[in-house]
Design a protein around this motif. Structure first.
Motif, PDB file in Angstrom:
ATOM      1  N   ASN A 297      24.325  21.304  14.562  1.00 22.17           N
ATOM      2  CA  ASN A 297      24.063  22.726  14.764  1.00 22.17           C
ATOM      3  C   ASN A 297      24.677  23.037  16.123  1.00 22.17           C
ATOM      4  O   ASN A 297      24.189  22.547  17.141  1.00 22.17           O
ATOM      5  CB  ASN A 297      22.561  23.027  14.785  1.00 22.17           C
ATOM      6  N   VAL A 298      25.736  23.801  16.138  1.00 23.38           N
ATOM      7  CA  VAL A 298      26.527  23.926  17.365  1.00 23.38           C
ATOM      8  C   VAL A 298      25.705  24.457  18.529  1.00 23.38           C
ATOM      9  O   VAL A 298      25.909  24.060  19.678  1.00 23.38           O
ATOM     10  CB  VAL A 298      27.778  24.790  17.103  1.00 23.38           C
ATOM     11  N   GLN A 299      24.740  25.340  18.260  1.00 25.37           N
ATOM     12  CA  GLN A 299      23.921  25.866  19.349  1.00 25.37           C
ATOM     13  C   GLN A 299      22.865  24.865  19.816  1.00 25.37           C
ATOM     14  O   GLN A 299      22.108  25.140  20.744  1.00 25.37           O
ATOM     15  CB  GLN A 299      23.262  27.192  18.927  1.00 25.37           C
ATOM     16  N   THR A 300      22.799  23.707  19.162  1.00 26.48           N
ATOM     17  CA  THR A 300      22.010  22.574  19.651  1.00 26.48           C
ATOM     18  C   THR A 300      23.016  21.483  19.949  1.00 26.48           C
ATOM     19  O   THR A 300      23.313  20.629  19.115  1.00 26.48           O
ATOM     20  CB  THR A 300      20.988  22.101  18.599  1.00 26.48           C
ATOM     21  N   GLN A 301      23.568  21.513  21.138  1.00 20.54           N
ATOM     22  CA  GLN A 301      24.697  20.655  21.455  1.00 20.54           C
ATOM     23  C   GLN A 301      24.278  19.194  21.560  1.00 20.54           C
ATOM     24  O   GLN A 301      23.337  18.861  22.286  1.00 20.54           O
ATOM     25  CB  GLN A 301      25.348  21.112  22.764  1.00 20.54           C
ATOM     26  N   PRO A 302      24.942  18.300  20.842  1.00 23.05           N
ATOM     27  CA  PRO A 302      24.576  16.885  20.923  1.00 23.05           C
ATOM     28  C   PRO A 302      25.085  16.230  22.201  1.00 23.05           C
ATOM     29  O   PRO A 302      25.966  16.750  22.875  1.00 23.05           O
ATOM     30  CB  PRO A 302      25.275  16.281  19.690  1.00 23.05           C
ATOM     31  N   ASP A 303      24.527  15.076  22.507  1.00 23.26           N
ATOM     32  CA  ASP A 303      25.010  14.223  23.585  1.00 23.26           C
ATOM     33  C   ASP A 303      25.856  13.140  22.929  1.00 23.26           C
ATOM     34  O   ASP A 303      25.359  12.281  22.208  1.00 23.26           O
ATOM     35  CB  ASP A 303      23.838  13.605  24.333  1.00 23.26           C
ATOM     36  N   TYR A 304      27.186  13.211  23.139  1.00 22.18           N
ATOM     37  CA  TYR A 304      28.078  12.265  22.481  1.00 22.18           C
ATOM     38  C   TYR A 304      28.072  10.881  23.136  1.00 22.18           C
ATOM     39  O   TYR A 304      28.627   9.941  22.598  1.00 22.18           O
ATOM     40  CB  TYR A 304      29.492  12.838  22.452  1.00 22.18           C
ATOM     41  N   ARG A 305      27.467  10.780  24.342  1.00 28.42           N
ATOM     42  CA  ARG A 305      27.219   9.503  25.018  1.00 28.42           C
ATOM     43  C   ARG A 305      28.498   8.671  25.209  1.00 28.42           C
ATOM     44  O   ARG A 305      28.563   7.490  24.864  1.00 28.42           O
ATOM     45  CB  ARG A 305      26.179   8.683  24.265  1.00 28.42           C
ATOM     46  N   TRP A 306      29.505   9.295  25.765  1.00 22.97           N
ATOM     47  CA  TRP A 306      30.709   8.530  26.100  1.00 22.97           C
ATOM     48  C   TRP A 306      30.395   7.604  27.280  1.00 22.97           C
ATOM     49  O   TRP A 306      29.712   7.976  28.204  1.00 22.97           O
ATOM     50  CB  TRP A 306      31.830   9.477  26.475  1.00 22.97           C
TER      51      TRP A 306
ATOM     52  N   ASP B  92      42.688  12.750  19.737  1.00 21.69           N
ATOM     53  CA  ASP B  92      42.577  11.656  18.778  1.00 21.69           C
ATOM     54  C   ASP B  92      41.298  10.835  18.955  1.00 21.69           C
ATOM     55  O   ASP B  92      40.719  10.350  17.972  1.00 21.69           O
ATOM     56  CB  ASP B  92      43.793  10.726  18.886  1.00 21.69           C
ATOM     57  N   SER B  93      40.832  10.662  20.183  1.00 25.48           N
ATOM     58  CA  SER B  93      39.636   9.843  20.422  1.00 25.48           C
ATOM     59  C   SER B  93      38.397  10.437  19.755  1.00 25.48           C
ATOM     60  O   SER B  93      37.451   9.706  19.423  1.00 25.48           O
ATOM     61  CB  SER B  93      39.395   9.682  21.925  1.00 25.48           C
ATOM     62  N   ALA B  94      38.384  11.761  19.537  1.00 29.19           N
ATOM     63  CA  ALA B  94      37.218  12.406  18.922  1.00 29.19           C
ATOM     64  C   ALA B  94      37.023  11.972  17.472  1.00 29.19           C
ATOM     65  O   ALA B  94      35.917  12.080  16.930  1.00 29.19           O
ATOM     66  CB  ALA B  94      37.366  13.923  19.001  1.00 29.19           C
ATOM     67  N   LYS B  95      38.083  11.476  16.842  1.00 30.96           N
ATOM     68  CA  LYS B  95      37.984  11.080  15.433  1.00 30.96           C
ATOM     69  C   LYS B  95      37.048   9.893  15.242  1.00 30.96           C
ATOM     70  O   LYS B  95      36.581   9.636  14.124  1.00 30.96           O
ATOM     71  CB  LYS B  95      39.372  10.764  14.886  1.00 30.96           C
ATOM     72  N   ARG B  96      36.766   9.156  16.310  1.00 27.14           N
ATOM     73  CA  ARG B  96      35.856   8.016  16.209  1.00 27.14           C
ATOM     74  C   ARG B  96      34.386   8.434  16.261  1.00 27.14           C
ATOM     75  O   ARG B  96      33.502   7.628  15.955  1.00 27.14           O
ATOM     76  CB  ARG B  96      36.131   7.023  17.349  1.00 27.14           C
ATOM     77  N   VAL B  97      34.133   9.665  16.654  1.00 23.63           N
ATOM     78  CA  VAL B  97      32.760  10.146  16.806  1.00 23.63           C
ATOM     79  C   VAL B  97      32.249  10.650  15.455  1.00 23.63           C
ATOM     80  O   VAL B  97      32.877  11.499  14.822  1.00 23.63           O
ATOM     81  CB  VAL B  97      32.674  11.271  17.850  1.00 23.63           C
ATOM     82  N   ARG B  98      31.125  10.144  15.038  1.00 24.63           N
ATOM     83  CA  ARG B  98      30.524  10.563  13.778  1.00 24.63           C
ATOM     84  C   ARG B  98      29.091  11.029  14.022  1.00 24.63           C
ATOM     85  O   ARG B  98      28.291  10.332  14.645  1.00 24.63           O
ATOM     86  CB  ARG B  98      30.536   9.420  12.762  1.00 24.63           C
ATOM     87  N   LEU B  99      28.793  12.219  13.529  1.00 26.77           N
ATOM     88  CA  LEU B  99      27.465  12.799  13.658  1.00 26.77           C
ATOM     89  C   LEU B  99      26.876  13.020  12.277  1.00 26.77           C
ATOM     90  O   LEU B  99      27.584  13.457  11.362  1.00 26.77           O
ATOM     91  CB  LEU B  99      27.517  14.143  14.386  1.00 26.77           C
ATOM     92  N   ASP B 100      25.591  12.750  12.138  1.00 26.98           N
ATOM     93  CA  ASP B 100      24.929  13.088  10.880  1.00 26.98           C
ATOM     94  C   ASP B 100      24.731  14.593  10.780  1.00 26.98           C
ATOM     95  O   ASP B 100      24.879  15.175   9.708  1.00 26.98           O
ATOM     96  CB  ASP B 100      23.575  12.381  10.784  1.00 26.98           C
ATOM     97  N   ARG B 101      24.415  15.219  11.914  1.00 31.40           N
ATOM     98  CA  ARG B 101      24.091  16.649  11.893  1.00 31.40           C
ATOM     99  C   ARG B 101      24.757  17.354  13.066  1.00 31.40           C
ATOM    100  O   ARG B 101      24.885  16.792  14.145  1.00 31.40           O
ATOM    101  CB  ARG B 101      22.574  16.846  11.984  1.00 31.40           C
TER     102      ARG B 101
END
Length: 488
Positions: free
Chosen positions: A479-488, A468-477
């Motif tokens: 590309n799965v092979q360019t993994q983002p830093d979600y900065r928790w 459920d906590s992932a629902k608060r994360v919003r990304l503009d873009r």
């Protein structure tokens, strides 16, 4: 599909059942036990029907079954002529889905009612896809008569044949424009986007060279690096070919029976925030430093000559102290999610990253494989997935398993992974092994998107306290092979 006239035969072919069976026969016996399902969630949907020809407890033909914490919201059927849907990228409320015929842009701003914006016909398997701003990149890994979208198949033995990267301007989503091509050695099976200020780098993965191929001769022991100036994308060009396997990599058979010989990489996942990348390279898994994008440097390399046949893809956890590698046993066309194959082949391998700097090591901890046996008519093996950004020190991802559907699983404890949710359809054809199922299953802005090879785009929602906590994360873009830093 089998090849004639010396057309290159490599990568994920559609008619290699005999080869896959031979590969399975040569692999060694299964090792550690697989993960177990979550008994509280992995339940059959109420009222689900069992087909007359299905095994007891298995779904009938095309019947949808799922765990109680998954809801199927929508499906847009495939309209591609050959019906082979592939990878997905996301940006600004749109999904960009590749296929062997080109790509489709979907409006997913209302996930319950996605809409097709446009479909671009530009054949050339497998059309692995990524997006950045107004640019879209496609990988062509089939020998073509030229670099146009009107090309036809042509033998790789002919010097004039073309394979590589195609670049489109998608500023007008209803009318994308093809603006540039870049030919790469042995084509482009997949590519990974590496952002770097004013430029974009693409790490192009390809493999299986042959002395008879003018543009793909051995040794093919590295990757092509394509530099794309953001302000002048038509000047994109190959700027480097770093060698990742100076010793030639895994020799494969007969030294390691059933294991692919390393002649390049299949897929690379980069984690720009940590200057790290993980490469799935046929017979090898590698960890490397990308602080200098044109000169990636290998830190550690591992092999699994007991249970891994073909290192296919990789996913970091958010803290970058684990990597999940997948094994595409049988090339994606085999029925390997059955009792005969066992729980450790065609599975995920979970590796901890220990140490610091150049002393970092990949340390194997366990395997994960979906705990439901699939029919012998269903191609099923570990395939493309993404991290679900749950934070709080927990590691959860969603993953495609072809006709095994998609699985959401927890690998917080590297040694004891556990499935917590699933979704799947019954066999495409209960009477014969037929290609189908989820090619890619990714989490993006509160929903799971799955590109089914023959059924098209599925949208799902998971409702579970662990995600459920992932629902608060919003990304503009994404590309799965360019993994983002979600900065928790």
């Amino acid at each position: 599909m089998t090849s004639t006239h010396h057309t290159r035969v490599r990568r994920r072919r559609l008619g290699v059942a005999a080869a896959a069976a031979g590969l399975l026969a040569t692999l060694l016996a299964a090792g550690p036990a697989a993960a177990t399902p979550d008994p509280g969630d992995a339940q059959r949907s109420p009222g689900a029907r069992i087909g007359a020809d299905a095994a007891p407890g298995a779904p009938g033909q095309d019947e949808i079954v799922h765990s109680r914490n998954i809801k199927h919201l929508a499906n847009i059927p495939s309209t591609n002529p050959d019906g082979i849907e592939t990878d997905i990228a996301f940006q600004s409320g749109y999904a960009y889905a590749g296929s062997y015929d080109g790509f489709t842009i979907y409006d997913i701003r209302n996930p319950k009612a996605p809409k097709t914006v446009t479909q671009v016909l530009c054949p050339g398997g497998q059309n692995d896809i990524s997006v950045a701003g107004d640019l879209l990149f496609l990988s062509t890994d089939s020998s073509r008569s030229d670099d146009s979208c009107n090309s036809v198949s042509q033998p790789a033995t002919e010097k004039s044949s073309w394979e590589g990267i195609k670049i489109f301007d998608i500023s007008d989503k209803k009318n994308p424009k093809y603006i540039k091509s870049v030919e790469t050695a042995c084509g482009s099976h997949t590519h990974s986007l590496v952002p770097d200020g004013r430029d974009i780098y693409l790490y192009v993965a390809s493999y299986s060279p042959n002395e008879t191929f003018p543009d793909c001769k051995p040794p093919h022991d590295g990757i092509s690096v394509v530099k794309v100036p953001k302000k002048a994308p038509t000047k994109a060009a190959v700027v480097a070919f770093p060698v990742l396997f100076p010793d030639g990599g895994n020799p494969g058979a007969p030294t390691n029976p059933g294991v692919s010989k390393t002649t390049g990489c299949h897929d690379i996942t980069v984690l720009p925030s940590k200057n790290l990348a993980a490469g799935a390279c046929m017979g090898d898994g590698i960890l490397f430093d990308i602080s200098r994008p044109e000169q990636p440097r290998v830190i550690d390399r591992v092999q699994d000559n007991t249970n891994f046949a073909f290192w296919h893809s990789a996913t970091f956890n958010e803290r970058a102290n684990k990597v999940v590698f997948t094994d595409e046993l049988g090339g994606g066309v085999g029925a390997t999610c059955n009792e005969a194959t066992g729980p450790t082949r065609g599975a995920d391998g979970i590796y901890d990253i220990t140490g610091r700097g150049d002393a970092r090591k990949l340390v194997f901890r366990s395997y994960f494989k979906i705990p439901r046996h699939q029919a012998d008519t269903e191609n099923c093996v570990a395939h493309n997935g993404s991290l679900i950004p749950v934070g709080g020190g927990r590691d959860i991802m969603v993953q495609a398993w072809y006709q095994g559907g998609l699985s959401v699983w927890d690998f917080t404890d590297s040694a004891r992974p556990k499935e917590i949710a699933f979704f799947e359809r019954g066999p495409v054809d209960p009477s014969a092994l037929t290609l189908g199922g989820s090619w890619s299953a990714y989490y993006y802005n509160g929903h799971i998107y799955s590109n089914d090879i023959v059924k098209g785009l599925d949208v799902l929602r998971i409702d579970d306290w662990r995600t459920d906590s992932a629902k608060r994360v919003r990304l503009d873009r994404l590309n799965v092979q360019t993994q983002p830093d979600y900065r928790w």
